[in-house]
Design a protein around this motif. Structure first.
Motif, mmCIF file in Angstrom:
data_model
loop_
_atom_site.group_PDB
_atom_site.id
_atom_site.type_symbol
_atom_site.label_atom_id
_atom_site.label_comp_id
_atom_site.label_asym_id
_atom_site.label_seq_id
_atom_site.Cartn_x
_atom_site.Cartn_y
_atom_site.Cartn_z
ATOM 1 N N ILE A 1 -63.192 13.800 -50.767
ATOM 2 C CA ILE A 1 -63.826 13.154 -51.838
ATOM 3 C C ILE A 1 -64.055 14.048 -53.004
ATOM 4 N N GLY A 2 -63.491 13.596 -53.987
ATOM 5 C CA GLY A 2 -63.440 14.574 -55.301
ATOM 6 C C GLY A 2 -61.984 15.247 -55.440
ATOM 7 N N CYS A 3 -61.129 14.828 -56.427
ATOM 8 C CA CYS A 3 -59.616 15.444 -56.388
ATOM 9 C C CYS A 3 -59.565 16.048 -57.748
ATOM 10 N N GLY A 4 -60.357 17.024 -58.062
ATOM 11 C CA GLY A 4 -60.187 18.225 -58.912
ATOM 12 C C GLY A 4 -59.328 18.967 -58.209
ATOM 13 N N GLY A 5 -59.413 20.198 -58.968
ATOM 14 C CA GLY A 5 -58.646 21.398 -58.458
ATOM 15 C C GLY A 5 -58.862 21.766 -56.953
ATOM 16 N N VAL A 6 -59.980 21.996 -56.666
ATOM 17 C CA VAL A 6 -60.468 22.148 -55.397
ATOM 18 C C VAL A 6 -60.046 21.185 -54.253
ATOM 19 N N GLY A 7 -60.468 19.932 -54.666
ATOM 20 C CA GLY A 7 -60.257 18.850 -53.833
ATOM 21 C C GLY A 7 -58.787 18.583 -53.514
ATOM 22 N N VAL A 8 -57.811 18.793 -54.511
ATOM 23 C CA VAL A 8 -56.345 18.582 -54.267
ATOM 24 C C VAL A 8 -55.906 19.847 -53.356
ATOM 25 N N ALA A 9 -56.564 20.964 -53.627
ATOM 26 C CA ALA A 9 -56.072 22.268 -52.885
ATOM 27 C C ALA A 9 -56.547 21.830 -51.474
ATOM 28 N N ALA A 10 -57.526 20.975 -51.053
ATOM 29 C CA ALA A 10 -57.951 20.585 -49.629
ATOM 30 C C ALA A 10 -56.857 19.616 -49.169
ATOM 31 N N VAL A 11 -56.533 18.641 -49.931
ATOM 32 C CA VAL A 11 -55.263 17.886 -49.491
ATOM 33 C C VAL A 11 -54.050 18.733 -49.040
ATOM 34 N N ALA A 12 -53.730 19.744 -49.911
ATOM 35 C CA ALA A 12 -52.615 20.418 -49.627
ATOM 36 C C ALA A 12 -52.795 21.231 -48.492
ATOM 37 N N GLY A 13 -54.025 21.947 -48.162
ATOM 38 C CA GLY A 13 -54.253 22.565 -46.993
ATOM 39 C C GLY A 13 -54.052 21.581 -45.619
ATOM 40 N N ALA A 14 -54.780 20.180 -45.914
ATOM 41 C CA ALA A 14 -54.719 19.453 -44.708
ATOM 42 C C ALA A 14 -53.267 18.940 -44.226
ATOM 43 N N ALA A 15 -52.136 18.815 -45.314
ATOM 44 C CA ALA A 15 -50.892 18.731 -45.246
ATOM 45 C C ALA A 15 -50.266 19.965 -44.405
ATOM 46 N N LEU A 16 -50.381 21.025 -44.985
ATOM 47 C CA LEU A 16 -49.817 22.495 -44.469
ATOM 48 C C LEU A 16 -50.246 22.200 -42.802
ATOM 49 N N ALA A 17 -51.399 21.991 -42.617
ATOM 50 C CA ALA A 17 -52.046 21.962 -41.244
ATOM 51 C C ALA A 17 -51.653 21.007 -40.185
ATOM 52 N N GLY A 18 -50.808 19.788 -40.977
ATOM 53 C CA GLY A 18 -50.350 18.786 -40.026
ATOM 54 C C GLY A 18 -51.374 17.630 -39.837
ATOM 55 N N ALA A 19 -52.590 17.434 -40.496
ATOM 56 C CA ALA A 19 -53.476 16.553 -40.374
ATOM 57 C C ALA A 19 -52.758 15.192 -40.851
ATOM 58 N N SER A 20 -53.297 13.867 -40.020
ATOM 59 C CA SER A 20 -52.693 12.702 -40.543
ATOM 60 C C SER A 20 -53.812 11.826 -39.812
#
Length: 367
Positions: free
Chosen positions: A186-205
């Motif tokens: 929730i919240g897709c500024g720089g930190v939020g979008v980085a959390a998205v990128a981290g989740a993608a790295l970890a294989g979340a879905s």
């Protein structure tokens, strides 16, 4: 001895920043002087300028930086002149109770340079987060320097020094997201979008990005979000629950919800958008007057799971920075996507304005 360099200083609360000449001492024991190559413009710097952190003006701003070590103190062995480093504000002490029990990422006594940088007239400066990198050179504790691959782009990897690491770490380190687990951010500024990128790295879905700004949601999708939710149009809690139930039978929300805004209203959404025994991670920084929203205690008990705060993405710079730079060099982590523009040291006030209006993920000062 000391040397004089140009730097960006906040002299008074709310006043526009100024480029001035400062004095940088030669490094003493445990210290290093770093020639700054890049420094991101972060919301925290604006908080310092507005007096939102403390009132220890004048501040030497800037803390999200990369550079080259120019000189080190007599006892420093961890880095040497010529090393390309990302600066961090968690120089672990090794002696506090967190360090002694093996939780170095929680170090309660992180340290900074002991000597002070000053204005030309000798007035001592307070460096932002103990770094002060909107400057041609800065004095830091040697433990604030993390050596990384020297061939990496400075403007991109310097962002690991704060916002990008905070977001990636919130997902991977604090939230422990991974394969077979869902996440909402929730919240897709720089930190939020980085959390998205981290989740993608970890294989979340699924990876669900929530915001009210279409441009931010588009960037989140670019960096790995599988679903986006415009919370100005729909109830984000119900939409997160619907998406997760469509992927995992019986799911009542996401396994991990990262709150990257720092407001009671969005934290409450995060609380109710998580699955049973799920985890809420607060990485958005609230202001001092904000309170935890009213939530029946039976709901806290009944939903189980964990409510966590993420300090600096619970990172250990010596472990995490080199790994993430390697992933960037391999093309598996797109740090370049976070660099909205490269600017000069005179352009920081304009960059604050763009950031305030949500026009950029990061403006990066290149020196």
């Amino acid at each position: 001895m000391s040397q004089q360099v140009k730097a960006v200083v906040a002299l008074a609360k709310g006043a526009p920043v100024e480029v001035v000449t400062i004095n940088v001492p030669d490094p003493g024991p445990g210290e290093a002087v770093v020639k700054v190559l890049s420094c991101g413009v972060c919301h925290t710097d604006l908080h310092y300028r507005e007096g939102g952190i403390n009132d220890e003006f004048p501040f030497l701003l800037g803390h999200e930086a990369s550079g080259v070590v120019e000189a080190v103190g007599p006892d420093v062995t961890s880095v040497a002149p010529g090393d390309f480093v990302v600066l961090n504000w968690r120089a672990v002490c090794g002696e506090c109770r967190a360090c002694k029990r093996g939780d170095l990422q929680y170090c309660f006594a992180t340290h900074n340079a002991k000597q002070k940088m000053t204005l030309e007239d000798g007035t001592e400066l307070s460096p932002a987060l103990g770094i002060g990198a909107f400057a041609e050179k800065t004095l830091v504790a040697a433990g604030q320097c993390t050596k990384v691959d020297a061939s990496a782009r400075p403007a991109a990897v310097g962002l690991l020094g704060c916002g990008v690491m905070a977001g990636i770490g919130a997902a991977i380190n604090t939230g422990a997201v991974g394969r077979g687990r869902s996440i909402a951010v929730i919240g897709c500024g720089g930190v939020g979008v980085a959390a998205v990128a981290g989740a993608a790295l970890a294989g979340a879905s699924p990876i669900i990005a929530v915001d009210i700004d279409a441009k931010k949601l588009a960037k989140a999708r670019e960096l790995g979000a599988t679903h986006t939710v415009d919370s100005s149009q729909v109830d984000p809690v119900e939409e997160i629950k619907r998406i997760c139930a469509s992927v995992y039978d019986g799911a009542e929300g996401a396994d991990v919800v990262v709150e990257a805004v720092g407001r009671p209203e969005t934290w409450r959404q995060a609380f109710y958008a998580r699955d049973l025994a799920g985890t809420v991670v607060l990485v958005g920084v609230p202001t001092p007057e904000m309170k935890v929203p009213e939530i029946p205690l039976i709901d806290v008990f009944g939903r189980g799971g964990a409510l966590k705060s993420s300090w600096y993405g619970d990172c250990l710079p010596s472990r995490d920075f080199p790994m993430l730079v390697d992933l960037y060099q391999q093309g598996r982590l797109d740090l370049d996507a976070f660099v909205s523009e490269e600017i000069g040291i005179d352009d920081i006030e304009a960059a604050f304005e763009k950031m305030h209006h949500g026009e950029v993920l990061r403006s990066v000062v290149v020196l």
